[in-house]
Design an enzyme around this catalytic site. Structure first.
Site: not given
Lengths: 408, 408
Positions: A154, A180, A191, A277, A403
Site C-alpha cells: 500500500t 507489507k 503484522t 509511513e 495520513n
C-alpha cells in the site's frame, strides 16, 4: 542456514505465485496476488487482537482452525474489506469459491487477505476477474514471488521478501516470505500482512507452536504508529515437498527450523518498521539486564512508540530525556538513578545517561549517530538478566502528509 | 456558580502572584512565576505516575504529604529539572529556602514546579535572582495571575487561566486556576502543570478527595501525544480567607464546590488538549452506552490517542475506519456489528457507521464538520448506561516540526 538470493514465497519447492493488475482501487499497478502450492499445505497463523476484525481475518481464522489443509492464498490491496458487515463476508466466500473452482480445490482451503482503506466494499466483478488472471499467471519462480510481494504493497516504498535454505536430516529445505506495512502498524499477534511458505515436512501442531512463539519477539515488537490494524495476519504454509524427515519438537532439526523462521520473521518485521509511513530511519531499542522478559519487552516497546522520541530522532536531536520519560511511563518498575542509556549506530556507541543524570557526552557525536539510517538506543536497566529488542521508525512530516489524506 | 471575567490564581481572597523574566533558558519573556497566599493553605495534589519523577515532583509530594500547610509556589519554565540526580534535588531545596527566607515562611511550605527540557541542570544563580524579583513583584490582582499564567508557558500558544465564584452557606467563595501544556501530554494522575487556588474554608482530607476523584475524568482524559511527562503536577491550595462555614463531605455545599472544581479542571484540561503542540483542532470523543465506566473511559481515550485518527482530522478526512479500529484495539469488548459512530460540531450531528458498515453519509457534510476548530466523535456502544469523554487534538506538520528540534 543460508540466505537465497532473490528468493521469496514462490521459491520453495511446489509453490507458485503471481501479482497482477486488477484495478480494485489503484490504477496501473499490481494490486492482487496469489500464492498456490501444488500439494495441500499444513497451515498455521496468528491474527489481529483488534475486536474489530476484517472479513478476511475471520475467514482465515476459520480455515486455519477447521480445514485440515490450505492450498492457496488470494490477496488484494487498496480496500481492507473491514467494517463491511455481512456483504464483506460474502465477498470472501465468493472469492474463495472462484479460486477453488479454477484451481480444482475446496473453497475451504483458500485463504484470503485484504489491505487498504477500511469501510469500502470490494468491487466483486474486478476481484473475480483478478482471480482468473492470477490463476492463469501463476508460476514457480523467484520473479513470480517478487511480483506477488509488489502486488500487496500500500504505502510501502519497497517490497519485502526473503528466502533461506537449511539442512534438515541431509535434505535441503527452503522457507520463503513476503510482508507489507506500513501504516496502522502496531501488531498485537502479528503484522498487517505476512506470508511464509516452506517445502519442509512438519506437522500442524509443531508449525503452530513455532509461529505463535516467534511472533512475540518479532512482529509484536514493532510499531509504526501505535494503531493495531483490523487486518493483521501472519500465515505460514508448509507443503512437505522437500521430502525431509518430519521436523519433530525436541529435536535439533526443530530448533534449526525454528531459528530459520525467527530469522525470516525478524528480518521482515525490521523491514516493516524501517519502511514505516514517512520514515527516514529505523529506530531499534535494545533493553538489557531487565528484571523479567516481560519488563524488557514493555520497556523496549514503550521507547519505540514514543512520539516525542520518534520526532527527536527525525530531528537528529539527542534529547535523551524523552527516552528516559518513555521508559518511566512504560509500566515497568526500575530505579532511574541506577541505569544507563546509550546511543549506537554502525559499531559506534556512546554513553549518554548514567546515575540519574547526563553522562557528559559529545552532542556532535550523538548527532552523527542519530543521522544514520539505523539508530540503536540501548537501555541497561541494572536489574536482572533479561533482554528484548523492539523496532520502530522516526516521526516525520511525511507521516502526517500520508495520513492526513490517505483516502484521496 | 459564575465565571469571573479575567480571573485567575491571584483572584481569590489573600492570593498574590507574579510572573517575571529570569532568563532561565528563554530570553526576553516571562519564565518564572510565584503563587503566594497571605495565610497558610491546606494543600492537595496529584502527580505523575511516571517511574521517572522530576526533582520538583518529588519535593512537592513530600510537602503535600508531610507539611500541615503550604503557602507559596515557585515555578520556572525552560528546564524541567528532571533526570538531574542529587543536584536537581538540591536545587529544589535551595529555591524553597530562598523563597522561605524572603517570605518569612518555612521552606517546607514552599512548593516548586519546573517544566521544559529534561536533563539540563538549573542555573541556580538566575533561579535565586528570579525568586527575589518574584517576591518583590507579587500582588493580589487579576493581572498578576495573568502574568504568572504566561510565565509558565513552554510551547503553549495561549495562557490558560480561569476563575469562578460560588455561594457556600451565604458566603461567596472563589476558585482560580492556571495550567500549561502542550507537549509530553498524556497525564496519568494529572497534567504537566496545573494550579488551583481558592479562598474557601475546607479541610485537607476533603480537598484531597475532591482533587483525586476529579482528575480521573478531567486531566487524565486528555492526550496530546501519548507521552506521560516526568513533571505532571496538579496542586490545589485553599487558604480559608473567604470565611465560609467549612465545606464538609456529604453536604450540598461539598457537591457544589466539587462541581465548581470539576468545571475548572475540565475547562483547563480541554484548553490543554486544544492547544496541544501544533494543534489546529480540539478533538473530543464522547462514548455513550458503554458496559462500564472503565470501558467508556478506555474507549474514548483510545480514539483521541490514535495517530491515524488525529491525522485524518487534520486532513478533514472522514476516515471513520480509523475510529472503529482504535475502539477495537482499546482493550474493551464490544460488538462492532451492533454500535454506531457519529461526527458532530456546533450542533450538527451525522451518523457515519452503523450495523457493521458505512451508514451512507454525505462526505461533503462530514468534511464540513471536520473542518471546525472543535470536532466531536460520538461512539454509541449499545452495551449499557456508562458514558465518558476524552479530549485530544489533531496531528499536524507543526507537531513534528516543534518536536524534531525542541532543544535548539
Amino acid at each position: 542456514m543460508e540466505i537465497k538470493t532473490n528468493g521469496g514465497i514462490a521459491s520453495p519447492k511446489g509453490f507458485m505465485a503471481a501479482g497482477i493488475e486488477a484495478a480494485v482501487k489503484y490504477q496501473n499497478r499490481k494490486d492482487m496476488a496469489i500464492i498456490y502450492s501444488e500439494k495441500p499445505c499444513v497451515a498455521a497463523g496468528t491474527f489481529t487482537s483488534n475486536v474489530v476484525k476484517a472479513a478476511p481475518v475471520k475467514w482465515d481464522m476459520k480455515v486455519v482452525e477447521e480445514s485440515p489443509f490450505a492450498q492457496a492464498v488470494i490477496v488484494n490491496t487498496g480496500i481492507a474489506n473491514a467494517g463491511t458487515g455481512r456483504e464483506g463476508m460474502d465477498c470472501c466466500e465468493k472469492t474463495a469459491e472462484k479460486a477453488g473452482e479454477l484451481l480444482g480445490i475446496p473453497k475451504e482451503s483458500v485463504l484470503i487477505g485484504s489491505t487498504g482503506v477500511i469501510g469500502a466494499q470490494l468491487p466483486m466483478d474486478r476481484i473475480l476477474a483478478g482471480v482468473e488472471k492470477l490463476v492463469a499467471a501463476r508460476e514457480h519462480s523467484d520473479t513470480a514471488g517478487t511480483d506477488a510481494s509488489k502486488a500487496i504493497m500500500t504505502t510501502d516504498t519497497v517490497n519485502k521478501e526473503l528466502a533461506v535454505t537449511l539442512d534438515i536430516g541431509g535434505v535441503t529445505v527452503m522457507i520463503g516470505a513476503m510482508s507489507k506495512g506500513s501504516g496502522m502498524i502496531h501488531p498485537n499477534m502479528c503484522t498487517m500482512l505476512g506470508y511464509v511458505t516452506t517445502d519442509a515436512v512438519i506437522g500442524k501442531e509443531a508449525l503452530t507452536s513455532i509461529i505463535k512463539e516467534d511472533v512475540v519477539d518479532t512482529y509484536n515488537m514493532i510499531s509504526v504508529d501505535g494503531d493495531t490494524s483490523t487486518n493483521d495476519t501472519l500465515l505460514i504454509l508448509a507443503n512437505g515437498m522437500a521430502g525431509n524427515p518430519e521436523i519433530l519438537p525436541g529435536t535439533p532439526e526443530y530448533e534449526a527450523f525454528k531459528e530459520a523462521v525467527h530469522f525470516i520473521n525478524e528480518t521482515q518485521a525490521k523491514r516493516l518498521a524501517g519502511d514505516g509511513e514517512g520514515a527516514k530511519a529505523l529506530v531499534e531499542c535494545h533493553v538489557i539486564n531487565a528484571a523479567s522478559k516481560e519488563d524488557a519487552r514493555t520497556l523496549a516497546k514503550s521507547v519505540i512508540c514514543s512520539s516525542l522520541t520518534k520526532a527527536a530522532v527525525f530531528g537528529h536531536d539527542a534529547n535523551w530525556g524523552r527516552i528516559l520519560c518513555a521508559l518511566g511511563y512504560s509500566g515497568a518498575e526500575f530505579d532511574p538513578e541506577d541505569m544507563a542509556i546509550y546511543y549506537a549506530a554502525f559499531g559506534k556507541k556512546i554513553l549518554i545517561y548514567e546515575n540519574g543524570m547526563d553522562a557528559g557526552y559529545s552532542e556532535e557525536e550523538a548527532t552523527e549517530i542519530l543521522s544514520q539510517p539505523e539508530v540503536q538506543i540501548i537501555a541497561d536497566m541494572h536489574m536482572g538478566t533479561y533482554d528484548a529488542t523492539a523496532w520502530g521508525c522516526d516521526l516525520t512530516y511525511d507521516y502526517v502528509k500520508i495520513n492526513a489524506d490517505y483516502r484521496s
